[in-house]
Design a protein around this motif. Sequence first.
Motif, PDB file in Angstrom:
ATOM      1  N   PHE A  73      42.723  26.347  45.703  1.00 16.54           N
ATOM      2  CA  PHE A  73      43.310  26.662  47.007  1.00 16.54           C
ATOM      3  C   PHE A  73      42.275  27.252  47.969  1.00 16.54           C
ATOM      4  O   PHE A  73      42.365  27.049  49.181  1.00 16.54           O
ATOM      5  N   GLU A  74      41.295  27.929  47.434  1.00 16.36           N
ATOM      6  CA  GLU A  74      40.205  28.419  48.275  1.00 16.36           C
ATOM      7  C   GLU A  74      39.442  27.239  48.883  1.00 16.36           C
ATOM      8  O   GLU A  74      39.104  27.238  50.078  1.00 16.36           O
ATOM      9  N   ARG A  75      39.206  26.224  48.079  1.00 17.59           N
ATOM     10  CA  ARG A  75      38.510  25.027  48.565  1.00 17.59           C
ATOM     11  C   ARG A  75      39.370  24.277  49.588  1.00 17.59           C
ATOM     12  O   ARG A  75      38.865  23.794  50.607  1.00 17.59           O
ATOM     13  N   LEU A  76      40.668  24.192  49.322  1.00 17.12           N
ATOM     14  CA  LEU A  76      41.572  23.547  50.275  1.00 17.12           C
ATOM     15  C   LEU A  76      41.545  24.266  51.617  1.00 17.12           C
ATOM     16  O   LEU A  76      41.504  23.628  52.680  1.00 17.12           O
ATOM     17  N   ARG A  77      41.583  25.587  51.567  1.00 16.98           N
ATOM     18  CA  ARG A  77      41.562  26.367  52.801  1.00 16.98           C
ATOM     19  C   ARG A  77      40.261  26.132  53.577  1.00 16.98           C
ATOM     20  O   ARG A  77      40.258  26.067  54.811  1.00 16.98           O
ATOM     21  N   ALA A  94      51.802  39.491  39.942  1.00 14.17           N
ATOM     22  CA  ALA A  94      51.558  39.857  41.336  1.00 14.17           C
ATOM     23  C   ALA A  94      50.120  39.585  41.750  1.00 14.17           C
ATOM     24  O   ALA A  94      49.842  39.331  42.924  1.00 14.17           O
ATOM     25  N   LEU A  95      49.200  39.604  40.787  1.00 16.86           N
ATOM     26  CA  LEU A  95      47.800  39.354  41.104  1.00 16.86           C
ATOM     27  C   LEU A  95      47.605  37.943  41.643  1.00 16.86           C
ATOM     28  O   LEU A  95      46.829  37.714  42.569  1.00 16.86           O
ATOM     29  N   VAL A  96      48.336  36.980  41.079  1.00 16.81           N
ATOM     30  CA  VAL A  96      48.262  35.594  41.558  1.00 16.81           C
ATOM     31  C   VAL A  96      48.752  35.515  42.998  1.00 16.81           C
ATOM     32  O   VAL A  96      48.124  34.899  43.863  1.00 16.81           O
ATOM     33  N   VAL A  97      49.889  36.142  43.265  1.00 17.10           N
ATOM     34  CA  VAL A  97      50.455  36.104  44.611  1.00 17.10           C
ATOM     35  C   VAL A  97      49.521  36.784  45.600  1.00 17.10           C
ATOM     36  O   VAL A  97      49.296  36.292  46.714  1.00 17.10           O
ATOM     37  N   ARG A  98      48.928  37.916  45.201  1.00 13.86           N
ATOM     38  CA  ARG A  98      48.008  38.615  46.085  1.00 13.86           C
ATOM     39  C   ARG A  98      46.774  37.777  46.390  1.00 13.86           C
ATOM     40  O   ARG A  98      46.274  37.763  47.521  1.00 13.86           O
ATOM     41  N   SER A  99      46.275  37.074  45.389  1.00 17.43           N
ATOM     42  CA  SER A  99      45.083  36.246  45.617  1.00 17.43           C
ATOM     43  C   SER A  99      45.391  35.108  46.581  1.00 17.43           C
ATOM     44  O   SER A  99      44.575  34.765  47.433  1.00 17.43           O
ATOM     45  N   LYS A 151      44.518  48.700  44.722  1.00 14.59           N
ATOM     46  CA  LYS A 151      44.749  47.505  43.919  1.00 14.59           C
ATOM     47  C   LYS A 151      45.085  46.309  44.792  1.00 14.59           C
ATOM     48  O   LYS A 151      44.866  45.167  44.425  1.00 14.59           O
ATOM     49  N   ARG A 152      45.624  46.579  45.995  1.00 13.77           N
ATOM     50  CA  ARG A 152      45.995  45.481  46.886  1.00 13.77           C
ATOM     51  C   ARG A 152      44.834  45.058  47.771  1.00 13.77           C
ATOM     52  O   ARG A 152      44.978  44.176  48.602  1.00 13.77           O
ATOM     53  N   ASP A 153      43.677  45.712  47.628  1.00  9.03           N
ATOM     54  CA  ASP A 153      42.544  45.428  48.493  1.00  9.03           C
ATOM     55  C   ASP A 153      41.492  44.544  47.837  1.00  9.03           C
ATOM     56  O   ASP A 153      40.394  44.383  48.371  1.00  9.03           O
ATOM     57  N   LEU A 154      41.777  43.957  46.693  1.00  9.92           N
ATOM     58  CA  LEU A 154      40.837  43.041  46.065  1.00  9.92           C
ATOM     59  C   LEU A 154      40.696  41.780  46.907  1.00  9.92           C
ATOM     60  O   LEU A 154      41.658  41.305  47.506  1.00  9.92           O
ATOM     61  N   THR A 155      39.491  41.230  46.964  1.00  8.17           N
ATOM     62  CA  THR A 155      39.317  39.936  47.610  1.00  8.17           C
ATOM     63  C   THR A 155      39.958  38.867  46.734  1.00  8.17           C
ATOM     64  O   THR A 155      40.259  39.097  45.548  1.00  8.17           O
ATOM     65  N   ALA A 156      40.151  37.677  47.296  1.00  6.60           N
ATOM     66  CA  ALA A 156      40.759  36.583  46.538  1.00  6.60           C
ATOM     67  C   ALA A 156      39.912  36.249  45.306  1.00  6.60           C
ATOM     68  O   ALA A 156      40.448  35.991  44.224  1.00  6.60           O
ATOM     69  N   ARG A 157      38.597  36.265  45.455  1.00  8.15           N
ATOM     70  CA  ARG A 157      37.719  35.926  44.329  1.00  8.15           C
ATOM     71  C   ARG A 157      37.752  37.022  43.258  1.00  8.15           C
ATOM     72  O   ARG A 157      37.753  36.719  42.061  1.00  8.15           O
ATOM     73  N   ARG A 163      42.324  38.225  37.074  1.00  6.40           N
ATOM     74  CA  ARG A 163      43.448  37.500  36.458  1.00  6.40           C
ATOM     75  C   ARG A 163      42.995  36.751  35.211  1.00  6.40           C
ATOM     76  O   ARG A 163      43.648  36.801  34.161  1.00  6.40           O
ATOM     77  N   LEU A 164      41.859  36.063  35.317  1.00  6.81           N
ATOM     78  CA  LEU A 164      41.361  35.285  34.182  1.00  6.81           C
ATOM     79  C   LEU A 164      40.868  36.188  33.053  1.00  6.81           C
ATOM     80  O   LEU A 164      41.071  35.892  31.873  1.00  6.81           O
ATOM     81  N   PHE A 165      40.237  37.310  33.419  1.00  8.59           N
ATOM     82  CA  PHE A 165      39.765  38.247  32.396  1.00  8.59           C
ATOM     83  C   PHE A 165      40.948  38.837  31.628  1.00  8.59           C
ATOM     84  O   PHE A 165      40.921  38.921  30.391  1.00  8.59           O
ATOM     85  N   VAL A 166      41.984  39.236  32.359  1.00 10.39           N
ATOM     86  CA  VAL A 166      43.168  39.806  31.719  1.00 10.39           C
ATOM     87  C   VAL A 166      43.871  38.756  30.843  1.00 10.39           C
ATOM     88  O   VAL A 166      44.492  39.096  29.835  1.00 10.39           O
TER      89      VAL A 166
END
Length: 210
Positions: A73-77, A94-99, A151-157, A163-166
């Motif tokens: 989705f980053e590439r699409l954007r 929620a991490l997915v939605v935030r990203s 926690k809500r201030d993370l960049t998308a990356r 998310r992947l690490f967890v």
Amino acid sequence: MVMAEIKVFLVDDHPSVLSGLEHALQGQRSIRVAGRANSATALWDMLANQPCDVLVSDYSMPGCESGDGTAMFERLRRLYPELGIVVLTMMDNALVVRSLRGLGIHCILSKSDAIEHLLPAVYGAMAKTAYFSPAVERLLEADHLAQPAAKRDLTAREAEVVRLFVAGLTVNDIAAKLKRSKQTISTQKASAMRKLGAERDADLLLLFKS
């Protein structure tokens, strides 16, 4: 005033889901399903060959060399900034939605919700307004109340790396999946941990324990 036709692409790796999505949009004179794809690779081919107003896509597309999830989705954007996007997800995270929201994607539907939410989400994406299905709304509300502001201030990356690490991937695994260097992934993970106040990997896992 006659509303211009909205051309929609549908993307999901399950044929039954694609059929259900198309059926939900049938009968809408202002909407035309202009293409269907069962992989990110097929989606890129469609976008390169014909115009589209709104993309309705699953978040996770396993086995795609070009990447899925936030990377896709980053590439699409980046390549199609005017494209309206509706994301479908099974993830209660929620991490997915935030990203996704960090990328400017504000029409997100949970697959656990009724298919009737697809139509208003498509109109919302076309109008560049937000639309969340009930399960996503509840997730956002709980996240807002439960999580500290940092926690809500993370960049998308950063959010995608966390998310992947967890989810159990190592730094090397994440670097390979997202096609970034190991050093870049380590830097993004460290930045996220600093923002979240997590001193150890175990602290990070506890923060996002479902």
